[in-house]
Design an enzyme around this catalytic site. Sequence first.
Site, PDB file in Angstrom:
ATOM      1  N   CYS A 191      51.389  28.863  25.140  1.00  0.00           N
ATOM      2  CA  CYS A 191      49.345  28.814  24.594  1.00  0.00           C
ATOM      3  C   CYS A 191      49.606  30.604  24.070  1.00  0.00           C
ATOM      4  O   CYS A 191      49.517  30.983  25.491  1.00  0.00           O
ATOM      5  CB  CYS A 191      48.154  28.389  24.691  1.00  0.00           C
ATOM      6  SG  CYS A 191      46.473  28.324  24.078  1.00  0.00           S
ATOM      7  N   GLU A 239      38.577  33.359  26.758  1.00  0.00           N
ATOM      8  CA  GLU A 239      37.137  33.220  25.604  1.00  0.00           C
ATOM      9  C   GLU A 239      36.094  33.673  26.112  1.00  0.00           C
ATOM     10  O   GLU A 239      35.423  34.216  25.418  1.00  0.00           O
ATOM     11  CB  GLU A 239      37.036  32.004  24.710  1.00  0.00           C
ATOM     12  CG  GLU A 239      38.163  31.252  23.927  1.00  0.00           C
ATOM     13  CD  GLU A 239      38.113  32.133  22.724  1.00  0.00           C
ATOM     14  OE1 GLU A 239      37.305  32.460  21.620  1.00  0.00           O
ATOM     15  OE2 GLU A 239      39.720  32.882  22.327  1.00  0.00           O
ATOM     16  N   HIS A 279      46.598  31.824  24.716  1.00  0.00           N
ATOM     17  CA  HIS A 279      45.782  32.972  25.721  1.00  0.00           C
ATOM     18  C   HIS A 279      46.179  33.302  27.073  1.00  0.00           C
ATOM     19  O   HIS A 279      45.625  33.789  27.382  1.00  0.00           O
ATOM     20  CB  HIS A 279      44.518  31.393  25.540  1.00  0.00           C
ATOM     21  CG  HIS A 279      43.578  31.508  24.349  1.00  0.00           C
ATOM     22  ND1 HIS A 279      43.672  31.180  23.133  1.00  0.00           N
ATOM     23  CD2 HIS A 279      42.622  31.608  24.062  1.00  0.00           C
ATOM     24  CE1 HIS A 279      43.139  31.435  22.445  1.00  0.00           C
ATOM     25  NE2 HIS A 279      42.190  31.683  23.016  1.00  0.00           N
ATOM     26  N   ASP A 307      43.829  33.239  14.800  1.00  0.00           N
ATOM     27  CA  ASP A 307      43.822  32.742  16.227  1.00  0.00           C
ATOM     28  C   ASP A 307      42.637  31.612  16.298  1.00  0.00           C
ATOM     29  O   ASP A 307      41.688  31.975  15.301  1.00  0.00           O
ATOM     30  CB  ASP A 307      44.381  33.204  17.685  1.00  0.00           C
ATOM     31  CG  ASP A 307      44.578  31.540  18.712  1.00  0.00           C
ATOM     32  OD1 ASP A 307      44.916  31.295  18.667  1.00  0.00           O
ATOM     33  OD2 ASP A 307      43.491  32.364  19.547  1.00  0.00           O
ATOM     34  N   SER A 308      42.624  30.127  17.230  1.00  0.00           N
ATOM     35  CA  SER A 308      41.469  29.828  16.891  1.00  0.00           C
ATOM     36  C   SER A 308      40.621  30.652  18.123  1.00  0.00           C
ATOM     37  O   SER A 308      39.636  30.498  17.606  1.00  0.00           O
ATOM     38  CB  SER A 308      41.861  28.772  17.808  1.00  0.00           C
ATOM     39  OG  SER A 308      41.945  29.010  19.093  1.00  0.00           O
ATOM     40  N   CYS A 334      49.143  30.934  17.055  1.00  0.00           N
ATOM     41  CA  CYS A 334      48.467  29.918  17.796  1.00  0.00           C
ATOM     42  C   CYS A 334      49.412  29.316  17.697  1.00  0.00           C
ATOM     43  O   CYS A 334      49.834  29.077  16.894  1.00  0.00           O
ATOM     44  CB  CYS A 334      47.701  29.890  17.022  1.00  0.00           C
ATOM     45  SG  CYS A 334      47.102  28.843  18.024  1.00  0.00           S
TER      46      CYS A 334
HETATM   47  N1  DGL Z   1      45.576  29.735  21.774  1.00  0.00           N
HETATM   48  C1  DGL Z   1      46.265  28.855  21.284  1.00  0.00           C
HETATM   49  C2  DGL Z   1      47.758  28.524  21.137  1.00  0.00           C
HETATM   50  O1  DGL Z   1      48.536  28.968  20.794  1.00  0.00           O
HETATM   51  C3  DGL Z   1      45.141  27.781  20.824  1.00  0.00           C
HETATM   52  C4  DGL Z   1      44.124  27.462  21.897  1.00  0.00           C
HETATM   53  C5  DGL Z   1      42.795  26.331  22.030  1.00  0.00           C
HETATM   54  O2  DGL Z   1      42.352  26.460  20.792  1.00  0.00           O
HETATM   55  O3  DGL Z   1      42.928  25.146  21.942  1.00  0.00           O
HETATM   56  O4  DGL Z   1      47.670  27.018  20.754  1.00  0.00           O
END
Ligand code: DGL
Length: 284
Positions: free
Chosen positions: A186, A154, A188, A13-14, A76
């Site tokens: 997302c 984060e 997160h 993931d990011s 992600c």
């Molecule tokens: N967790 C990510 C997603 O599912 C990306 C969040 C990000 O880095 O902006 O899109």
Amino acid sequence: MGTARDDPIGIFDSGLGGLSVVQAIRQRLPAEQLLYVADSAYAPYGRRPIAFIRARALALAGFLQTQRAKALVVACNTATAAAAEALRKQLELPIIAMEPAVKLAAAATRCNVVGVLATEGTLASARFAGLLARFAGAARVVTRPAPDLVLLVERGEIDGIEAMRRVQAHVSYLLRQGSDTIVLGCTHYPHLRPLIERAAGPEVAIIDTGPAVARELRRRLERKGLVRSSAGGGTIRIWTSATASSTRAIAQRLAGPGHSALLIDALPPLSISQSPPGVPATER
Ligand code: DGL
């Protein structure tokens, strides 16, 4: 040497948000060895150019392949939108990618209004436009980027007054538009699910794609006879492109229970085949 059941599953993931997908995978596949790369030095991906995200995704997936990953999970939505096709072209292993669960939400909504929380990158992507065209049906889809929630996760701020205030602002917007179903588009955001549920109230359905991805991963491994079975629980090894020491406590919290061991290291230098702007061909 071929692929073996004891080989690990690669996930990236990011940043640390994709550990919500790790939690879902651990529930379905308790004995697996999980490898997770958090590209936290470059997080968030949400507003970055597609070519940048694609180049990072290819490099991270290549790294996981060198670690003998038997399958790859793109934890992600933003990286899926930017790079799923390129990853599938380039890699031979099974790839399970993530996208906002528009189809499920369109089936669940009673008042025909669905809210989608996701990054700007996901919402602006051709892939998301395709999802709406195929699956939204009669439902009106209201979208809402929430980059501030990515930053909260984060930092490990998944509760408290500030997190609640920010969640409330996004959820109230979607409710004012009439949504009775909210898609967490997302990886997160599931870490903030208790706050999102509290802000939305009991009448609103919250939909997360993590469990569906874990089910699909299990199906794909079963088909190939690659599900690991072992008496002890599986381990998780995390690499981060940020500093490992600053990540440890947050990663431990976000990875959830069920891992028999959790290791965190700094990601070694990767070679980026298609140099994205601002990233040298070989990172230092
Ligand atoms: N967790 C990510 C997603 O599912 C990306 C969040 C990000 O880095 O902006 O899109």
